[in-house]
Write a protein that holds these residues in place. Sequence first.
Motif, PDB file in Angstrom:
ATOM      1  N   GLU A  21       0.812  -1.325   0.010  1.00  0.00           N
ATOM      2  CA  GLU A  21      -0.026   0.092  -0.098  1.00  0.00           C
ATOM      3  C   GLU A  21       0.913   1.184   0.016  1.00  0.00           C
ATOM      4  O   GLU A  21       0.761   2.234  -0.583  1.00  0.00           O
ATOM      5  N   HIS A  22       2.012   1.278   0.623  1.00  0.00           N
ATOM      6  CA  HIS A  22       2.805   2.323   0.844  1.00  0.00           C
ATOM      7  C   HIS A  22       4.471   1.707   1.198  1.00  0.00           C
ATOM      8  O   HIS A  22       4.426   0.708   1.636  1.00  0.00           O
ATOM      9  N   LEU A  23       5.150   2.596   0.759  1.00  0.00           N
ATOM     10  CA  LEU A  23       6.703   2.080   1.095  1.00  0.00           C
ATOM     11  C   LEU A  23       6.932   2.054   2.551  1.00  0.00           C
ATOM     12  O   LEU A  23       6.563   3.089   3.168  1.00  0.00           O
ATOM     13  N   PRO A  24       7.510   1.313   3.380  1.00  0.00           N
ATOM     14  CA  PRO A  24       7.635   1.367   4.633  1.00  0.00           C
ATOM     15  C   PRO A  24       8.502   2.297   5.119  1.00  0.00           C
ATOM     16  O   PRO A  24       9.639   2.747   4.461  1.00  0.00           O
ATOM     17  N   ALA A  25       8.087   3.236   6.204  1.00  0.00           N
ATOM     18  CA  ALA A  25       9.062   3.917   6.784  1.00  0.00           C
ATOM     19  C   ALA A  25       9.746   3.119   7.594  1.00  0.00           C
ATOM     20  O   ALA A  25       9.798   1.910   8.189  1.00  0.00           O
ATOM     21  N   ALA A  26      11.068   3.834   8.454  1.00  0.00           N
ATOM     22  CA  ALA A  26      11.922   3.222   9.122  1.00  0.00           C
ATOM     23  C   ALA A  26      11.304   2.478  10.175  1.00  0.00           C
ATOM     24  O   ALA A  26      10.500   3.051  11.134  1.00  0.00           O
TER      25      ALA A  26
ATOM     26  N   GLU B 285       8.787   0.406  10.321  1.00  0.00           N
ATOM     27  CA  GLU B 285       7.743  -0.200  10.002  1.00  0.00           C
ATOM     28  C   GLU B 285       7.644  -1.330   9.186  1.00  0.00           C
ATOM     29  O   GLU B 285       8.443  -1.759   8.761  1.00  0.00           O
ATOM     30  N   ILE B 286       6.385  -2.110   9.663  1.00  0.00           N
ATOM     31  CA  ILE B 286       6.074  -3.313   8.800  1.00  0.00           C
ATOM     32  C   ILE B 286       4.813  -3.236   8.065  1.00  0.00           C
ATOM     33  O   ILE B 286       3.858  -2.551   8.424  1.00  0.00           O
TER      34      ILE B 286
END
Length: 278
Positions: free
Chosen positions: A18-23, A25-26
């Motif tokens: 859905e979106h690229l993971p932030a630091a 994040e899963i």
Amino acid sequence: MRAAVVGHVEWIEFLRVEHLPAAGEIVHATEWWAEPAGGGAAAAEQLRRLTGDAMFVTALGDDELAKRADEILSSFGLEVHAAVRRGPTRRGVTQIDQTGERTITVVGERLSPRADDPLPWDRLTGVDALYFSAGDVGALRAARKARVVVATTRVFPTLIEAGVRVDALIGSAADPTERRDPAVLDPPPRLVVWTEGAAGGTFTVDGKEPRRYEAAPLPGPVVDRYGAGDSFAATLAFGLASTGDIERALQLAARAAASVLTGRGPYTGQLTSEQLGE
């Protein structure tokens, strides 16, 4: 028309998120698949779809992924000639978000064909359209025996050392690793193209003032941006060889890139010879 690509292939695992993971994040993938890809493979298949046949000169590891990659690319109808390297085939992971934007992580060394590999270099002589995405100096000199040669700026050091003139040099204006100064090449390329995605791009002929070309209308919603630049490059080589008209070739290349955006992965949306006749 005879077509060929001298370049690389990678085994890519694709993950739609859905979106690229932030630091820290899963995120959960909503779709996943794997196939041989990379700039050389995608360009070779694009040329095959436009011409009916294409030769792909590359290098692979000596692992199971190499066998699978060869089998799949050959099943498309490509004529694959791969030198074998000791060690693993290069892999990669591509995450694709809901806008179709992709982020790529590669694992391992890029495997490129070399002039001393037992590959059919003599068969490149007289090829009508050739795209060069990877290889050593000798491989580039062998490739130059084709009638029209298009190269990526990612092989800039090889271009400098080889001292051969390519018909067109392509780079992404948004990618700092591809921004190189064509003026240092001797001899210089006849055509230099800087792509800018949906904004189209610019092109320069024989060092004259840059001019703009427009992006092609999308034939459908954006699904995946992976491989659009590779199909652009391959189709530019095809267009230059088949029409001899730079602006017409750029229009065809832009159309091919737009078509790829509407399909999953590098191959699903690629332009075909039948569509050119529509």
